[in-house]
Design a protein around this motif. Structure first.
Motif, PDB file in Angstrom:
ATOM      1  N   TYR A  24       0.815  -1.222   0.000  1.00 14.41           N
ATOM      2  CA  TYR A  24       0.000   0.000   0.000  1.00 14.41           C
ATOM      3  C   TYR A  24       0.851   1.275   0.000  1.00 14.41           C
ATOM      4  O   TYR A  24       0.301   2.374   0.044  1.00 14.41           O
ATOM      5  CB  TYR A  24      -0.904   0.040   1.241  1.00 14.41           C
ATOM      6  N   VAL A  59       2.944   0.693   8.332  1.00 13.89           N
ATOM      7  CA  VAL A  59       2.368   1.393   9.482  1.00 13.89           C
ATOM      8  C   VAL A  59       2.947   0.828  10.778  1.00 13.89           C
ATOM      9  O   VAL A  59       3.635  -0.198  10.772  1.00 13.89           O
ATOM     10  CB  VAL A  59       0.816   1.333   9.471  1.00 13.89           C
ATOM     11  N   CYS A  84      -2.460   2.702  12.352  1.00 12.85           N
ATOM     12  CA  CYS A  84      -3.549   1.962  11.697  1.00 12.85           C
ATOM     13  C   CYS A  84      -4.770   2.133  12.587  1.00 12.85           C
ATOM     14  O   CYS A  84      -4.741   1.734  13.759  1.00 12.85           O
ATOM     15  CB  CYS A  84      -3.182   0.490  11.553  1.00 12.85           C
ATOM     16  N   THR A  85      -5.825   2.717  12.041  1.00 11.43           N
ATOM     17  CA  THR A  85      -7.000   3.012  12.867  1.00 11.43           C
ATOM     18  C   THR A  85      -7.649   1.723  13.378  1.00 11.43           C
ATOM     19  O   THR A  85      -8.191   1.700  14.478  1.00 11.43           O
ATOM     20  CB  THR A  85      -8.031   3.867  12.096  1.00 11.43           C
ATOM     21  N   ASN A 112      -2.831  -6.691  12.579  1.00 13.98           N
ATOM     22  CA  ASN A 112      -3.172  -5.269  12.702  1.00 13.98           C
ATOM     23  C   ASN A 112      -3.656  -4.989  14.118  1.00 13.98           C
ATOM     24  O   ASN A 112      -4.841  -4.771  14.386  1.00 13.98           O
ATOM     25  CB  ASN A 112      -4.296  -4.904  11.710  1.00 13.98           C
ATOM     26  N   CYS A 170     -11.617  -1.880   9.268  1.00 16.48           N
ATOM     27  CA  CYS A 170     -10.766  -0.927   8.561  1.00 16.48           C
ATOM     28  C   CYS A 170     -11.676   0.010   7.774  1.00 16.48           C
ATOM     29  O   CYS A 170     -12.498  -0.445   6.980  1.00 16.48           O
ATOM     30  CB  CYS A 170      -9.843  -1.683   7.611  1.00 16.48           C
ATOM     31  N   GLU A 198     -10.839  -7.855   4.569  1.00 18.26           N
ATOM     32  CA  GLU A 198     -11.266  -6.801   5.495  1.00 18.26           C
ATOM     33  C   GLU A 198     -12.560  -6.136   5.017  1.00 18.26           C
ATOM     34  O   GLU A 198     -13.150  -5.323   5.733  1.00 18.26           O
ATOM     35  CB  GLU A 198     -10.174  -5.736   5.647  1.00 18.26           C
ATOM     36  N   CYS A 258      -5.598   4.482   1.998  1.00 16.33           N
ATOM     37  CA  CYS A 258      -5.268   4.462   3.424  1.00 16.33           C
ATOM     38  C   CYS A 258      -4.327   5.646   3.692  1.00 16.33           C
ATOM     39  O   CYS A 258      -3.143   5.609   3.343  1.00 16.33           O
ATOM     40  CB  CYS A 258      -4.588   3.146   3.818  1.00 16.33           C
ATOM     41  N   MET A 261      -1.025   4.827   5.543  1.00 11.88           N
ATOM     42  CA  MET A 261       0.020   4.217   4.719  1.00 11.88           C
ATOM     43  C   MET A 261       0.714   5.278   3.861  1.00 11.88           C
ATOM     44  O   MET A 261       1.908   5.195   3.593  1.00 11.88           O
ATOM     45  CB  MET A 261      -0.594   3.165   3.800  1.00 11.88           C
TER      46      MET A 261
HETATM   47 FE1  SF4 Z   1      -5.047  -0.254   8.843  1.00 14.37          FE
HETATM   48 FE2  SF4 Z   1      -6.953  -0.231   6.988  1.00 14.37          FE
HETATM   49 FE3  SF4 Z   1      -4.737   1.147   6.573  1.00 14.37          FE
HETATM   50 FE4  SF4 Z   1      -4.706  -1.562   6.511  1.00 14.37          FE
HETATM   51  S1  SF4 Z   1      -5.750  -0.176   5.100  1.00 14.37           S
HETATM   52  S2  SF4 Z   1      -3.215  -0.214   7.542  1.00 14.37           S
HETATM   53  S3  SF4 Z   1      -6.218  -2.004   8.122  1.00 14.37           S
HETATM   54  S4  SF4 Z   1      -6.244   1.526   8.207  1.00 14.37           S
END
Ligand code: SF4
Ligand code: 13P
Length: 302
Positions: A24, A59, A84-85, A112, A170, A198, A258, A261
């Motif tokens: 990502y 992340v 990472c939320t 995660n 996510c 996800e 994201c 990322m």
């Molecule tokens: Fe976290 Fe979603 Fe980003 Fe993956 S895509 S790092 S799960 S926030």
């Protein structure tokens, strides 16, 4: 005047460092990385590599996992705000409460997650090995944290009698618009839909293939179709297109980005190597407990 990419390569050699990048990451970072991969693959490389310094372009939970597995190495996260939320949706206290409520359950945490949550869990998993791990555990009761979508997807196949979920998700994958996927499918019956687990059930139902980032790339590379709708974070397109220059990849109308990322920039990677920033540290008691959980995953997937 050297350009930034050359400066990074030179510094990397001088410092005997290794640059890892998740699928990502921004294209320019994937281009200069030594290894690009999904979260499981990168954790294996981080564990096995000889280099003493790892620049982890991903992340925080990914860099933290590398540090947990290899405490003697210096692990750098180029931009300290790359979190990472989903990982932040559950903490150690929440897991302790769940364990009190279900004392016999095995605790499986998705990669995660924070180090503190891993420290409270029996075994870690990623989307590429979760099914294998749950099957090997062979337990009637499993607490699966924090991703409710991945947990639900796995249990559609593993059929654990009592799987206890957490309401984690996510934001990038949870809010995919089903109509956007349907419109593309209706307009072209030859397009194959590749989805990350996800995503929620409604989106997964429309998939021709469901897998981790690495598995999506493998599938598209080996498959003989020409056009794919990619339902995961858009950074994956760089590696998909590189490996499959003759195939066509399209994405949902609403971008899947994201922001965490994307926080790491090429300049951050350079500054990271230059000034050893931002070094990831984990409290030693937590690290030792989290190491058991991560190591259990590596042992069970060998
Ligand atoms: Fe976290 Fe979603 Fe980003 Fe993956 S895509 S790092 S799960 S926030
Ligand atoms: P992978 O394990 O598929 O690389 O996924 C990590 C992730 O953060 C997905 O959002």
């Amino acid at each position: 005047m050297q350009n930034l990419k050359e400066k990074i390569q030179k510094l990397k050699r001088e410092k005997n460092a290794l640059i890892l990048a998740h699928y990502y990451q921004n294209d320019d970072i994937q281009e200069i990385a030594d290894f690009v991969g999904d979260s499981y693959y990168l954790s294996k490389i981080a564990k096995e590599c000889k280099e003493q310094t790892i620049v982890f372009c991903g992340v925080l939970f990914m860099a933290e996992s590398a540090k947990i597995l290899s405490p003697e190495k210096t692990v750098l996260l180029p931009n300290i705000e790359a979190g990472c939320t989903m990982a932040d949706m559950i903490n150690g206290e929440d897991v302790r409460e769940l364990k009190k409520e279900h004392p016999k359950a095995k605790v499986v945490c998705y990669m995660n997650s924070t180090a503190e949550v891993k420290a409270e869990s029996d075994v870690c998993c990623t989307s590429s090995n979760a099914l294998k791990i749950i099957k090997k555990l062979n337990s009637d009761e499993v607490i699966f944290i924090p991703d409710k979508n991945l947990g639900e997807y796995i249990n559609e196949q593993a059929h654990v009698k009592n799987m206890i979920f957490w309401n984690g998700f996510c934001r990038v994958h949870e809010f995919v618009n089903v109509d956007e996927i349907m419109d593309i499918k209706n307009a072209d019956e030859h397009v194959k839909v590749l989805v990350h687990p996800e995503c929620n059930r409604e989106v997964r139902k429309l998939a021709d293939f469901i897998g981790s980032t690495g598995e999506i790339i493998d599938f598209a590379t080996k498959d003989n179709c020409q056009k794919y709708l990619i339902v995961t974070e858009e950074g994956i397109l760089y590696s998909l297109k590189n490996k499959n220059p003759d195939k066509q990849f399209i994405t949902p109308k609403t971008p899947m980005t994201c922001c965490s990322m994307k926080k790491n920039t090429l300049n951050d990677v350079y500054m990271s190597l230059l000034n050893n920033q931002h070094e990831v540290t984990v409290d030693e008691n937590i690290r030792q407990a989290a190491h058991k959980c991560l190591n259990a995953m590596h042992e069970m997937t060998r």
